[in-house]
Design a protein around this motif. Structure first.
Motif, PDB file in Angstrom:
ATOM      1  N   SER B  44      94.779 104.831 -20.606  1.00 43.20           N
ATOM      2  CA  SER B  44      93.385 104.612 -20.983  1.00 43.20           C
ATOM      3  C   SER B  44      93.169 103.190 -21.480  1.00 43.20           C
ATOM      4  O   SER B  44      92.184 102.539 -21.129  1.00 43.20           O
ATOM      5  N   LEU B  45      94.112 102.708 -22.323  1.00 43.07           N
ATOM      6  CA  LEU B  45      93.972 101.344 -22.833  1.00 43.07           C
ATOM      7  C   LEU B  45      93.982 100.351 -21.680  1.00 43.07           C
ATOM      8  O   LEU B  45      93.164  99.428 -21.622  1.00 43.07           O
ATOM      9  N   ALA B  46      94.913 100.570 -20.750  1.00 39.54           N
ATOM     10  CA  ALA B  46      94.998  99.663 -19.611  1.00 39.54           C
ATOM     11  C   ALA B  46      93.704  99.695 -18.809  1.00 39.54           C
ATOM     12  O   ALA B  46      93.170  98.648 -18.425  1.00 39.54           O
ATOM     13  N   VAL B  47      93.163 100.903 -18.587  1.00 40.26           N
ATOM     14  CA  VAL B  47      91.923 101.011 -17.816  1.00 40.26           C
ATOM     15  C   VAL B  47      90.775 100.328 -18.547  1.00 40.26           C
ATOM     16  O   VAL B  47      89.996  99.582 -17.954  1.00 40.26           O
ATOM     17  N   MET B  48      90.702 100.547 -19.862  1.00 40.38           N
ATOM     18  CA  MET B  48      89.624  99.943 -20.629  1.00 40.38           C
ATOM     19  C   MET B  48      89.662  98.426 -20.510  1.00 40.38           C
ATOM     20  O   MET B  48      88.637  97.776 -20.285  1.00 40.38           O
ATOM     21  N   PHE B  49      90.856  97.871 -20.641  1.00 36.15           N
ATOM     22  CA  PHE B  49      91.012  96.428 -20.517  1.00 36.15           C
ATOM     23  C   PHE B  49      90.563  95.953 -19.138  1.00 36.15           C
ATOM     24  O   PHE B  49      89.779  95.007 -19.010  1.00 36.15           O
ATOM     25  N   VAL B  50      91.022  96.642 -18.107  1.00 28.11           N
ATOM     26  CA  VAL B  50      90.723  96.171 -16.757  1.00 28.11           C
ATOM     27  C   VAL B  50      89.242  96.363 -16.403  1.00 28.11           C
ATOM     28  O   VAL B  50      88.646  95.487 -15.777  1.00 28.11           O
ATOM     29  N   THR B  51      88.631  97.484 -16.824  1.00 27.57           N
ATOM     30  CA  THR B  51      87.199  97.647 -16.495  1.00 27.57           C
ATOM     31  C   THR B  51      86.378  96.550 -17.164  1.00 27.57           C
ATOM     32  O   THR B  51      85.464  95.988 -16.558  1.00 27.57           O
ATOM     33  N   THR B  52      86.722  96.230 -18.423  1.00 29.39           N
ATOM     34  CA  THR B  52      85.970  95.182 -19.112  1.00 29.39           C
ATOM     35  C   THR B  52      86.128  93.846 -18.400  1.00 29.39           C
ATOM     36  O   THR B  52      85.144  93.161 -18.081  1.00 29.39           O
ATOM     37  N   MET B  53      87.395  93.480 -18.141  1.00 28.00           N
ATOM     38  CA  MET B  53      87.633  92.174 -17.521  1.00 28.00           C
ATOM     39  C   MET B  53      87.022  92.108 -16.126  1.00 28.00           C
ATOM     40  O   MET B  53      86.419  91.097 -15.747  1.00 28.00           O
ATOM     41  N   SER B  54      87.148  93.199 -15.365  1.00 26.59           N
ATOM     42  CA  SER B  54      86.641  93.122 -14.000  1.00 26.59           C
ATOM     43  C   SER B  54      85.111  93.114 -13.993  1.00 26.59           C
ATOM     44  O   SER B  54      84.503  92.525 -13.105  1.00 26.59           O
ATOM     45  N   SER B  55      84.481  93.724 -15.012  1.00 29.57           N
ATOM     46  CA  SER B  55      83.031  93.609 -15.118  1.00 29.57           C
ATOM     47  C   SER B  55      82.630  92.146 -15.264  1.00 29.57           C
ATOM     48  O   SER B  55      81.678  91.677 -14.642  1.00 29.57           O
ATOM     49  N   ILE B  56      83.371  91.433 -16.125  1.00 30.22           N
ATOM     50  CA  ILE B  56      83.053  90.021 -16.349  1.00 30.22           C
ATOM     51  C   ILE B  56      83.258  89.223 -15.065  1.00 30.22           C
ATOM     52  O   ILE B  56      82.362  88.496 -14.601  1.00 30.22           O
ATOM     53  N   ILE B  57      84.437  89.388 -14.469  1.00 32.45           N
ATOM     54  CA  ILE B  57      84.768  88.560 -13.307  1.00 32.45           C
ATOM     55  C   ILE B  57      83.827  88.824 -12.141  1.00 32.45           C
ATOM     56  O   ILE B  57      83.273  87.906 -11.540  1.00 32.45           O
ATOM     57  N   THR B  58      83.613  90.133 -11.850  1.00 30.11           N
ATOM     58  CA  THR B  58      82.785  90.429 -10.677  1.00 30.11           C
ATOM     59  C   THR B  58      81.341  90.004 -10.899  1.00 30.11           C
ATOM     60  O   THR B  58      80.659  89.635  -9.952  1.00 30.11           O
ATOM     61  N   TRP B  59      80.891  90.021 -12.170  1.00 31.48           N
ATOM     62  CA  TRP B  59      79.522  89.544 -12.417  1.00 31.48           C
ATOM     63  C   TRP B  59      79.400  88.090 -12.013  1.00 31.48           C
ATOM     64  O   TRP B  59      78.463  87.703 -11.326  1.00 31.48           O
TER      65      TRP B  59
END
Lengths: 197, 202, 313
Positions: B44-59
């Motif tokens: 879950s921690l790994a997913v949380m980190f990646v969803t946050t970062m990928s939201s930033i990058i893909t935006w």
């Protein structure tokens, strides 16, 4: 010829992607509200599976082993984009109904799983039949699940009312209904399997 | 941009449209890794980190690359490539600088590449916070916040599910529904109970 | 006399209470509320209760036969589940509604997990929430009390949610149960009578019900309609299914935490969720959803409130 037929058939029952391998459940559950959506998703996924299996088995010798996953993803994503654009152009209603689950075919475990486990080792023709079989198996599973959900959840099948006296249970159109149906179906197939053994 | 808007995003991403129980994204990892609490939390921690970062990058990619050059149809390919590269990169960095952390969630990172939740949140952000190819006001902050909340929703479902399945390990569950089928039935009842938040208005 | 039955880690002392006896005692304690419901809503309520109970028993029997498990229909637990489910239904529902609900509650809510003692969710509530999601029309059509022509009326909480003026329902009427609502939830007096019996006999402890009720009262008082500290807390406690839920369903041994500390956390969680759903959610009532959500969290609560094993740190 016989062995190709086997490759095709195994995807339908013996290695059914949904009920035996338990792969690619996200789209299965999300779009199975009505049979027509299920068929649409099944055809889209079959096309992507077929295309990516063939291309990957064609270029399997020139892909470096280390970066094979990104390469597979590019191939798959290309086919998904083709599907997405075709669907948008010819069937916008279906595209709206399937929503974000069309682009998400990219990360459907079935597609990547077949590429990794099958297509990168086998001949083109075998991969083609494997992809076709898996796609058909996936579509049939979708039809089964969406058939149950549509019949019980709205009293219809393919949009036609079955019997006006039945009071539809809305829950089957909701996400929890999808989870319930897949759970019970998996349990049911387990019972069948145990009985056979 | 207002507090109510953020609260609505929070409630709908965590409860009403819970990424697993309602949108079915990341379902595979959910049933596979939720057998015990510890790995479930690491995932879950790994997913949380990646969803946050990928939201930033893909935006940034969508706003400054795809829209200006009229390449929005390349959305799927570019997002998945960037996410895959990013995850690979993070894995390498973690292995280099913190071996204990790598052992903690290193094995779960590659799995995240094909976790639908990550690509799902990127596509959702673009669908929700860009209208007619233009970013709505505050779109960046909404996207990042939604990324975090989707991760939180994933973690919540994982935590509850892993606790339940740990307890059921000690029980004499019917053979036919052992493991996967029962996990789905539990998820179904959990999703029924989350219906209580439907129509939430603050 | 209080707290003679504590579910906890060893060492255990023997007591002459069996699971079956406790179940039947809870059934007995629920009788006043059912009788009151019958007086308030008429004989229709009795049919709903009978259908719920009988179909629960039959489902239990069939599933246990089919699964080749020991048949334990008469241990009271299936009876209790059917009874609680019926108490959570409006008095005039189609005859098949309590049947479907009981079948779901017993088959999916309990037997799939391996039967009594292993279910994660309260089966009766799982059944109710399933019905609520499936046939909301029937589940939210309530009849006026003491009116045998089946005139529909809203529950006090539903009226509040729609912003209507409450038609002169005094707190005294709420306490006696002269209002629209589910069969078993309306008469607070009868429910408290039953709960008192369970307390005196030591079958339930105060931790869950009291914290649950107090938290709902506090929260609705603080976040009132006219600014902070202006809520009608007594109204929120007396209306809806709070008392039935807090005293008879949240206290279910199987699906609530084992330790005192865990039970208090459970009660607070239920209270907060109920109040939040009532105040800002789309549904007028949140008791069943709140208890189910906390049921899901129970294994985690147990995990972190384990009592220390003697001799370890």
């Amino acid at each position: 010829m016989k062995k190709y037929f086997y490759e095709f058939l195994k995807g339908i029952i013996k290695e059914n992607p949904t009920f035996v391998l338990v792969l690619g459940l996200c789209p299965t559950l999300a779009v199975s509200v009505s049979v027509i959506n299920g068929i649409g998703m099944g055809i889209a996924a079959t096309f992507v599976l077929l295309g990516s299996n063939v291309i990957i088995s064609l270029i399997k010798n020139i892909i470096p082993a280390r970066i094979r996953i990104p390469c597979f993803i590019v191939v798959i994503a290309t086919f998904v984009t083709i599907t997405e654009m075709t669907m948008k152009a010819y069937s916008p209603a279906l595209n709206r109904a399937l929503g974000i689950y069309v682009p998400l075919i990219v990360v459907n475990c079935i597609v990547l799983g077949r590429a990794e486990a099958y297509a990168q080792r086998q001949t083109v023709l075998k991969s083609l039949f494997d992809g076709l079989g898996m796609g058909v198996g996936f579509t049939l599973a979708l039809i089964l699940i969406s058939g149950i959900r549509e019949a019980l959840g709205s009293g219809k099948f393919l949009g036609y009312t079955l019997t006006p006296r039945y009071e539809p249970a809305f829950v089957l159109g909701l996400p929890s209904g999808a989870l319930l149906v897949i759970g019970l179906l998996l349990g049911f197939f387990n019972v069948l399997k145990n009985r056979k053994e | 941009m207002s507090v109510a808007q953020f609260l609505t995003i929070f409630i709908s991403a965590v409860f009403i449209y819970n990424v697993i129980l309602s949108r079915f994204l990341g379902l595979c990892s959910f049933v596979a890794i939720s057998r015990e609490t510890k790995p479930a939390m690491a995932m879950s921690l790994a997913v949380m980190f990646v969803t946050t970062m990928s939201s930033i990058i893909t935006w940034f990619i969508y706003r400054f690359l795809l829209i200006p050059f009229g390449l929005t149809y390349l959305r799927t390919i570019s997002f998945i490539l960037v996410i895959a590269t990013f995850v690979q990169f993070v894995e390498m960095v973690i292995r280099k600088i913190s071996p204990p952390l790598y052992r903690f969630f290193g094995i779960y990172l590659p799995l995240i590449t094909v976790n639908c939740a990550v690509l799902g949140v990127a596509v959702l952000n673009v669908d929700m916070f860009f209208i007619n190819g233009k970013a709505i006001p505050g779109s960046f902050y909404y996207s990042v916040f939604q990324g975090i909340c989707v991760g939180l929703g994933y973690a919540l479902a994982m935590l509850l599910m892993s606790g339940i399945r740990e307890r059921l390990d000690l029980c004499d569950v019917p053979k036919a529904v052992k493991d996967f089928p029962l996990a789905f039935i539990i998820a179904s009842i959990m999703s029924l109970s989350f219906l209580g938040f439907n129509g939430f208005k603050f | 006399m209080k707290n003679r039955l504590i579910v906890s880690v060893s060492p255990h002392l023997h007591k002459d209470a069996s699971v079956s006896k406790i179940m039947w005692m809870v059934v007995v304690s629920l009788i006043p509320a059912g009788v009151a419901g019958m007086f308030i809503f008429g004989v229709g309520a009795l049919w709903v209760i009978l259908l719920g109970v009988v179909s629960a028993l039959i489902t239990e029997w069939i599933v246990q036969l089919f699964a080749k498990r020991r048949v334990s229909v008469l241990d009271g637990s299936a009876f209790l589940t059917g009874l609680l489910l019926a108490y959570n239904l409006p008095p005039r529902v189609p005859f098949w509604l309590p049947i479907v609900g009981s079948v779901f509650a017993i088959a999916i809510g309990k037997q799939v997990f391996g039967g009594l003692g292993q279910n994660i969710f309260n089966p009766a509530l799982a059944g109710r929430v399933f019905l609520m999601a499936s046939w909301p029309k029937y589940m939210t059509t309530f009849t006026k009390p003491q009116n045998f022509d089946a005139i529909t009326s809203a529950t006090p909480l539903a009226a509040l949610k729609e912003g209507k003026v409450l038609e002169g329902i005094s707190n005294w009427n709420l306490f006696l149960g002269i209002r629209g609502g589910c069969i078993g939830e309306v008469c607070i007096f009868a429910l408290l009578l039953g709960a008192l019996f369970l307390f005196v006999r030591g079958y339930i402890s105060w931790h869950i019900p009291v914290t649950y009720t107090v938290v709902v009262g506090l929260f609705t008082y603080i976040f009132g309609p006219r600014g902070l500290f202006s809520g009608d807390w007594l109204f929120h406690i007396l209306s809806g299914g709070l008392i039935l839920g807090a005293f008879f369903m949240a206290t279910d041994y199987v699906t609530s935490p084992l330790t005192r500390c865990g039970q208090i956390i459970f009660g607070i969680g239920c209270g907060l969720l109920t109040a939040i759903i009532r105040l800002w959610g789309g549904y007028p009532e949140g008791v069943s959803y709140a208890i189910l959500m906390m049921n899901a969290a129970t294994p985690i609560i147990d995990r972190y409130t384990k009592s220390r094993i003697y001799g370890t740190r």
